[in-house]
Design an enzyme around this catalytic site. Structure first.
Site, PDB file in Angstrom:
ATOM      1  N   GLY A 102     -11.224  -8.313  -1.863  1.00 38.31           N
ATOM      2  CA  GLY A 102     -10.875  -9.262  -0.799  1.00 38.31           C
ATOM      3  C   GLY A 102     -10.146 -10.518  -1.223  1.00 38.31           C
ATOM      4  O   GLY A 102      -9.031 -10.470  -1.722  1.00 38.31           O
TER       5      GLY A 102
ATOM      6  N   GLY B  59     -13.756  -3.786   0.066  1.00 34.05           N
ATOM      7  CA  GLY B  59     -15.122  -3.285   0.229  1.00 34.05           C
ATOM      8  C   GLY B  59     -15.476  -2.232  -0.803  1.00 34.05           C
ATOM      9  O   GLY B  59     -16.595  -2.207  -1.334  1.00 34.05           O
TER      10      GLY B  59
ATOM     11  N   ARG C 101       0.832  -1.219   0.000  1.00 32.01           N
ATOM     12  CA  ARG C 101       0.000   0.000   0.000  1.00 32.01           C
ATOM     13  C   ARG C 101       0.860   1.260   0.000  1.00 32.01           C
ATOM     14  O   ARG C 101       0.481   2.267  -0.600  1.00 32.01           O
ATOM     15  CB  ARG C 101      -0.924  -0.010   1.208  1.00 32.01           C
ATOM     16  CG  ARG C 101      -2.050  -0.992   1.009  1.00 32.01           C
ATOM     17  CD  ARG C 101      -2.986  -1.022   2.173  1.00 32.01           C
ATOM     18  NE  ARG C 101      -4.191  -1.732   1.820  1.00 32.01           N
ATOM     19  CZ  ARG C 101      -4.995  -2.313   2.702  1.00 32.01           C
ATOM     20  NH1 ARG C 101      -4.726  -2.262   3.978  1.00 32.01           N
ATOM     21  NH2 ARG C 101      -6.078  -2.933   2.297  1.00 32.01           N
TER      22      ARG C 101
ATOM     23  N   LYS D 115     -20.880 -16.520   0.813  1.00 32.97           N
ATOM     24  CA  LYS D 115     -22.321 -16.367   1.013  1.00 32.97           C
ATOM     25  C   LYS D 115     -23.013 -15.503  -0.026  1.00 32.97           C
ATOM     26  O   LYS D 115     -22.494 -14.461  -0.425  1.00 32.97           O
ATOM     27  CB  LYS D 115     -22.558 -15.730   2.386  1.00 32.97           C
ATOM     28  CG  LYS D 115     -22.209 -16.670   3.511  1.00 32.97           C
ATOM     29  CD  LYS D 115     -22.505 -16.025   4.826  1.00 32.97           C
ATOM     30  CE  LYS D 115     -22.443 -17.040   5.935  1.00 32.97           C
ATOM     31  NZ  LYS D 115     -22.621 -16.418   7.233  1.00 32.97           N
TER      32      LYS D 115
HETATM   33  P1  AMP Z   1     -15.945 -13.920   0.385  1.00 33.16           P
HETATM   34  O1  AMP Z   1     -15.289 -13.183   1.502  1.00 33.16           O
HETATM   35  O2  AMP Z   1     -17.425 -13.881   0.397  1.00 33.16           O
HETATM   36  O3  AMP Z   1     -15.338 -13.593  -0.980  1.00 33.16           O
HETATM   37  O4  AMP Z   1     -15.657 -15.444   0.649  1.00 33.16           O
HETATM   38  C1  AMP Z   1     -14.372 -15.972   0.641  1.00 33.16           C
HETATM   39  C2  AMP Z   1     -14.406 -17.249   1.394  1.00 33.16           C
HETATM   40  O5  AMP Z   1     -15.295 -18.144   0.779  1.00 33.16           O
HETATM   41  C3  AMP Z   1     -13.067 -17.943   1.448  1.00 33.16           C
HETATM   42  O6  AMP Z   1     -12.620 -17.924   2.781  1.00 33.16           O
HETATM   43  C4  AMP Z   1     -13.376 -19.343   0.973  1.00 33.16           C
HETATM   44  O7  AMP Z   1     -12.751 -20.341   1.766  1.00 33.16           O
HETATM   45  C5  AMP Z   1     -14.879 -19.421   1.135  1.00 33.16           C
HETATM   46  N1  AMP Z   1     -15.474 -20.452   0.280  1.00 33.16           N
HETATM   47  C6  AMP Z   1     -15.369 -20.597  -1.050  1.00 33.16           C
HETATM   48  N2  AMP Z   1     -15.997 -21.710  -1.439  1.00 33.16           N
HETATM   49  C7  AMP Z   1     -16.529 -22.300  -0.350  1.00 33.16           C
HETATM   50  C8  AMP Z   1     -17.273 -23.489  -0.110  1.00 33.16           C
HETATM   51  N3  AMP Z   1     -17.605 -24.299  -1.112  1.00 33.16           N
HETATM   52  N4  AMP Z   1     -17.652 -23.760   1.151  1.00 33.16           N
HETATM   53  C9  AMP Z   1     -17.296 -22.936   2.164  1.00 33.16           C
HETATM   54  N5  AMP Z   1     -16.591 -21.814   2.003  1.00 33.16           N
HETATM   55  C10 AMP Z   1     -16.205 -21.489   0.762  1.00 33.16           C
END
Ligand code: AMP
Length: 417
Positions: free
Chosen positions: A375, A398, A36, A219
């Site tokens: 992220g 974000g 950064r 999610k």
């Molecule tokens: P996000 O912060 O929403 O981009 O989510 C990233 C996270 O999603 C990472 O820590 C991954 O380990 C998790 N992730 C990706 N695929 C899966 C899965 N099939 N089951 C559980 N976690 C997942």
């Protein structure tokens, strides 16, 4: 009126520059990753080269009061080294008048952590847990009032304002948005911010088609707004990772113990219906690597994504999904990637995410524009060594997500207004 670094005359002027020096420090307060700091250098150096001086301001961490752990003094030496001039330090960002006034062309001053003051974020601090709504409202009004003085003081140090902190552009904080109004004719973006804005525009405004978005991650709930915005804009929407299983279940598939959100199934169906209406191709996972435990030592098997046995959970995309996605990616001219398609932190479940990174690199080499933002996907391409094989890697998690939700970021709007 918005100005531009390249055409602005900095001779003899003082520029107050909001950067994102929120770097990770170890227990000895040594910087463990100075990316950064380095990425802000082109802007800071340009001002100095053009005969100006810089007053640099940033936050570090999330202190709720003055706390030496979060002091920017820990990074002065590194900033000096990168900038090539000794950087002075102001121990209180609100009491830097004299130091700022004494700056000569070519000199630099770093202000102490802006977030030592509640006024930077404009949120009250130290409220009693049992505070009534009235008390909360009064505290909020009070900090908003004192925020005006806080911002005015920062603005008083300089002749012009530069925002180069994309990572905080989605926050309407004192130094990221409110300060701009004190420089109606002398406000501009730094190079890093200009680069980020251009990258977003390349995807959301001026995309060469076909345009594909790959959205993964854990999610649906955290990316619902992203999916809803993109489904109206892209040609192909690849939905992978944990969030994909909610879509599969909503369509009647058996997903075993995979991550899912039942309450978001109606939204998932809505997104599928909108895509159909608009002729957008949504590509879900057809084959999954399932594990009997969420750990590196788990047993695994490849199964259809809509027939995952009970006791097993989807942890990565299977080969058939990856082949489908590769075909889409290599046939696209513009690609946006946000979120891993598997639990990439565990090597045994990282193949899918690595494959996407490789496909993006291949598409880039063949002339596609590829943007990786937000992220974990940035962490994934960096970890896998693909950061310099895609067109642009965003620095803002974000902020990038909010931009692809279609929101106008306050830090950007304040300079453009
Ligand atoms: P996000 O912060 O929403 O981009 O989510 C990233 C996270 O999603 C990472 O820590 C991954 O380990 C998790 N992730 C990706 N695929 C899966 C899965 N099939 N089951 C559980 N976690 C997942």
């Amino acid at each position: 009126m918005q100005q531009f670094i390249d055409s602005y005359d900095f001779t003899g002027k003082k520029a107050i520059v909001r950067v994102d020096f929120n770097v990770p420090l170890n227990e000895n307060f040594e910087i463990t990753d100075d990316t950064r700091i380095r990425r802000a250098m082109p802007t800071l150096k340009k001002v100095l080269e053009k005969g100006g001086s810089v007053i640099i301001m940033s936050h570090l961490g999330r202190p709720k009061k003055v706390d030496a752990k979060f002091s920017l003094k820990h990074i002065v030496a590194r900033v000096s080294e990168c900038l090539g001039v000794p950087v002075q330090f102001a121990e209180d960002c609100q009491k830097a008048q004299e130091q700022a006034a004494a700056l000569k062309p070519g000199e630099a001053l770093l202000l102490e952590n802006l977030r030592y003051y509640a006024e930077e974020e404009g949120k009250p601090r130290g409220l009693a847990e049992d505070a009534t709504d009235e008390e909360k409202k009064a505290a909020k009004a009070a900090v908003k009032e004192s925020q005006k003085e806080f911002v005015k003081t920062l603005a008083s140090y300089a002749d012009c304002y530069i925002n180069d902190a994309f990572g905080t552009a989605h926050r309407a904080h004192g130094s990221t948005a409110l300060i701009a109004k004190y420089f109606p004719e002398d406000k501009m973006f730094g190079y890093l911010m200009e680069g980020e804005i251009k990258a977003i525009d390349n995807v959301l405004k001026n995309a060469e088609r076909p345009l594909t978005a790959i959205i993964g991650g854990s999610k649906v709930s955290s990316k619902l707004a992203v999916l809803k915005n993109l489904v109206g804009k892209v040609d192909n929407l690849i939905i992978g990772g944990g969030m994909g299983y909610t879509f599969i279940k909503a369509q009647g598939g058996q997903i075993g113990n995979s991550l899912h959100e039942d309450d978001l199934m109606p939204d998932a169906l809505d997104i599928l219906a909108t895509a159909k209406e608009k002729g957008v191709n949504i590509s879900l996972s057809v084959e999954t690597l399932a594990a009997d435990d969420f750990s590196a030592s788990a047993n695994t098997q490849v199964v259809p994504t809509n027939a995952i046995p009970e006791g097993w959970e989807g942890v990565d995309a299977g080969p058939a999904s990856l082949q489908n996605w590769k075909n889409i990616i290599l046939n696209s001219k513009t690609i946006l990637w946000n979120g891993p398609v598997g639990v990439f932190e565990i090597d045994a479940f990282a193949k899918g995410t690595l494959q996407i990174a490789e496909d993006l690199a291949e598409a880039t080499a063949a002339g596609a524009y590829t943007l990786v933002g937000g992220g974990d996907s940035v962490a994934a391409v960096t970890k896998m060594g693909y950061a310099d094989k895609v067109s642009y890697v965003s620095t803002g998690g974000g902020a990038m997500l909010e931009a692809i939700e279609g929101k106008e970021l306050p830090g950007i709007a304040a300079v453009r207004e």
